[in-house]
Design a protein around this motif. Structure first.
Motif, PDB file in Angstrom:
ATOM      1  N   ASN A   1       0.807  -1.225   0.000  1.00 16.49           N
ATOM      2  CA  ASN A   1       0.000   0.000   0.000  1.00 16.49           C
ATOM      3  C   ASN A   1       0.837   1.271   0.000  1.00 16.49           C
ATOM      4  N   PHE A   2       2.166   1.134  -0.080  1.00 13.77           N
ATOM      5  CA  PHE A   2       3.088   2.259  -0.261  1.00 13.77           C
ATOM      6  C   PHE A   2       3.217   3.148   0.965  1.00 13.77           C
ATOM      7  N   ASN A   3       2.589   2.796   2.078  1.00 12.28           N
ATOM      8  CA  ASN A   3       2.753   3.552   3.317  1.00 12.28           C
ATOM      9  C   ASN A   3       3.963   3.063   4.088  1.00 12.28           C
ATOM     10  N   VAL A   4       4.419   3.880   5.029  1.00 12.42           N
ATOM     11  CA  VAL A   4       5.623   3.534   5.780  1.00 12.42           C
ATOM     12  C   VAL A   4       5.433   2.197   6.514  1.00 12.42           C
TER      13      VAL A   4
ATOM     14  N   PRO B   1       5.913  -0.268   9.500  1.00  7.06           N
ATOM     15  CA  PRO B   1       6.213  -0.155  10.931  1.00  7.06           C
ATOM     16  C   PRO B   1       7.534  -0.799  11.339  1.00  7.06           C
ATOM     17  N   ALA B   2       7.866  -1.940  10.745  1.00  2.39           N
ATOM     18  CA  ALA B   2       9.141  -2.588  11.080  1.00  2.39           C
ATOM     19  C   ALA B   2      10.321  -1.710  10.671  1.00  2.39           C
ATOM     20  N   ALA B   3      10.198  -1.045   9.526  1.00  5.54           N
ATOM     21  CA  ALA B   3      11.260  -0.140   9.069  1.00  5.54           C
ATOM     22  C   ALA B   3      11.368   1.087   9.961  1.00  5.54           C
ATOM     23  N   VAL B   4      10.229   1.557  10.489  1.00  7.78           N
ATOM     24  CA  VAL B   4      10.246   2.683  11.426  1.00  7.78           C
ATOM     25  C   VAL B   4      11.029   2.306  12.674  1.00  7.78           C
ATOM     26  N   GLU B   5      10.752   1.125  13.207  1.00  9.11           N
ATOM     27  CA  GLU B   5      11.437   0.667  14.417  1.00  9.11           C
ATOM     28  C   GLU B   5      12.941   0.592  14.189  1.00  9.11           C
TER      29      GLU B   5
ATOM     30  N   MET C   1       6.441  11.104  11.352  1.00  6.15           N
ATOM     31  CA  MET C   1       5.483  11.765  10.482  1.00  6.15           C
ATOM     32  C   MET C   1       5.057  10.765   9.416  1.00  6.15           C
ATOM     33  N   THR C   2       3.866  10.244   9.560  1.00  2.00           N
ATOM     34  CA  THR C   2       3.335   9.284   8.592  1.00  2.00           C
ATOM     35  C   THR C   2       2.694  10.028   7.426  1.00  2.00           C
ATOM     36  N   VAL C   3       2.393   9.296   6.367  1.00  2.00           N
ATOM     37  CA  VAL C   3       1.651   9.833   5.225  1.00  2.00           C
ATOM     38  C   VAL C   3       0.579   8.817   4.852  1.00  2.00           C
ATOM     39  N   ASP C   4      -0.655   9.278   4.703  1.00  2.00           N
ATOM     40  CA  ASP C   4      -1.752   8.402   4.253  1.00  2.00           C
ATOM     41  C   ASP C   4      -1.770   8.434   2.724  1.00  2.00           C
ATOM     42  N   LEU C   5      -0.858   7.690   2.117  1.00  2.00           N
ATOM     43  CA  LEU C   5      -0.612   7.861   0.689  1.00  2.00           C
ATOM     44  C   LEU C   5      -1.764   7.336  -0.166  1.00  2.00           C
ATOM     45  N   PHE C   6      -2.123   8.127  -1.169  1.00  2.00           N
ATOM     46  CA  PHE C   6      -3.162   7.812  -2.154  1.00  2.00           C
ATOM     47  C   PHE C   6      -4.536   7.624  -1.527  1.00  2.00           C
ATOM     48  N   GLY C   7      -4.676   7.973  -0.229  1.00  2.00           N
ATOM     49  CA  GLY C   7      -5.969   7.881   0.434  1.00  2.00           C
ATOM     50  C   GLY C   7      -6.099   6.748   1.423  1.00  2.00           C
TER      51      GLY C   7
END
Length: 377
Positions: free
Chosen positions: A107-110, A112-116, A134-140
């Motif tokens: 879904n192209f969103n960040v 969580p494992a990569a954030v950690e 800072m998350t992004v709700d990409l493409f909706g």
């Protein structure tokens, strides 16, 4: 065929928009007039937050959020490398350091494992203090807040939701712009809820934070506009845009239903050599874009060229990940660091989307995709 048909939307709401604009012209309160406060109340009610604070645009909203939270030099803000540049730009403008975490390939969103991992890596380097995500709700599609909210609590991070594309999306009935400590959105005309110029808003349940945001957007004002208690900026939503947004917000739920219908039609007939968007179970997308993955970069170019020759517009969001942008080359990133984002950037493109895309025009898009020459599939 329009990529996003704003003209059809205007025809549907022309009478109401013109009436609203005439009222503003009559009362003359062009900056912070009564429609601005009315819009803020309606936005907060729609998203289910205690406060909505309007501002001049979506980028300002991000900078205002960071400044109101006291995030600046020496601080690191974890974010996605796959989105519009304004997300990283706002972090730099606030004086903080963008630290990227790769994305979920579905879904192209960040991720969580990569954030950690990004938090761990930043702490081990010891050069910047991880302060926020800072998350992004990409493409909706809303980011994975069910994983990210507890992660931020565990790691002591402030969660900022960049819902510039996400307004209208949901997770199990909880609406975008209600996640984290503060959320932001954009009212750029092509967004799910857009005005006829620039505009933005912030959302929070924190009373003190809301008051700081209201102060910062008007030169750091205190009791009145000549009492300045902090260094702020000039980022007010003008009244005409608020009036337009009020009329658009009234029809927004109906438009959301139409967006779901358009997305479902795409899903039913999308060729199997394209990878369509993934919306997790229990999520609702606002379908800011309908983005698909081609088999590879060369095939994407051929597909888009064939569609263009048939009079069908397409767009690429986003062809260059943020960590490879020239403006932030001093961060020292190189190709290969975020492979999922880079692969997506090479293959992604978006099809016409919106509540006013007729079934007939959508069939034209799908028929054209199914008739592509074998080498383009």
């Amino acid at each position: 065929m329009q990529f996003i048909d704003l003209k059809a939307q205007f025809e549907a709401i022309r009478e109401g928009v013109e009436r609203r604009m005439a009222e503003v012209l009559a009362h003359g309160g062009f900056i912070m007039g009564p429609e601005v406060g009315e819009l803020e109340r309606e936005l907060a009610a729609y998203c289910g937050t205690g406060h909505a604070i309007s501002c001049a645009n979506g980028t300002d909203a991000l900078v205002l959020a960071l400044r109101a939270l006291g995030i600046g030099p020496g601080d690191a803000v974890i974010t996605t490398p796959f989105t519009f540049f304004a997300t990283a730009e706002a972090i730099v403008l606030a004086g903080a350091r963008p630290v990227f975490a790769d994305i979920d390939p579905r879904n192209f969103n960040v991720d969580p494992a990569a954030v950690e991992e990004a938090v761990r890596r930043t702490r081990s380097e010891g050069l910047w203090v991880p302060r926020a995500l800072m998350t992004v709700d990409l493409f909706g599609v809303p980011a994975d807040y069910e994983a990210l909210e507890p992660l931020c609590e565990r790691e002591g991070l402030v969660l900022i939701e960049d819902a510039a594309q996400g307004f209208g999306g949901e997770i199990r009935g909880r609406r975008a712009c209600s996640f984290g400590t503060v959320a932001t959105t954009s009212f750029f005309p092509a967004k799910p809820l857009g005005c006829y110029g620039d505009g933005g808003a912030l959302f929070t349940d924190d009373e003190e934070l809301a008051e700081r945001l209201r102060s910062l957007r008007v030169h750091g004002k205190g009791g009145d506009k000549y009492d300045n208690v902090r260094i702020g900026t000039n980022s007010r939503l003008d009244t005409l845009q608020a009036a337009i947004l009020l009329e658009k917000l009234a029809i927004f739920p109906a438009e959301m239903r139409k967006r779901q219908e358009v997305a479902q039609r795409y899903m039913r007939r999308l060729p199997n050599w394209l990878i369509g968007p993934h919306v997790p179970e229990g999520y609702l997308s606002s379908w800011a874009q309908y983005s698909v993955l081609a088999p590879d970069e060369a095939e994407r170019g051929r597909i888009m060229a064939e569609l263009a020759s048939a009079g069908i517009p397409t767009m690429i969001y986003y062809g260059k990940p943020m960590h490879l942008q020239t403006a932030i080359a001093d961060l020292g990133h190189r190709a290969g660091e975020f492979p999922v984002a880079e692969d997506s950037a090479r293959r992604i493109f978006s099809l016409p989307m919106g509540p006013y895309l007729s079934p007939e025009d959508q069939d034209r898009v799908l028929d054209a995709l199914h008739s592509l020459p074998a080498q383009a599939a």
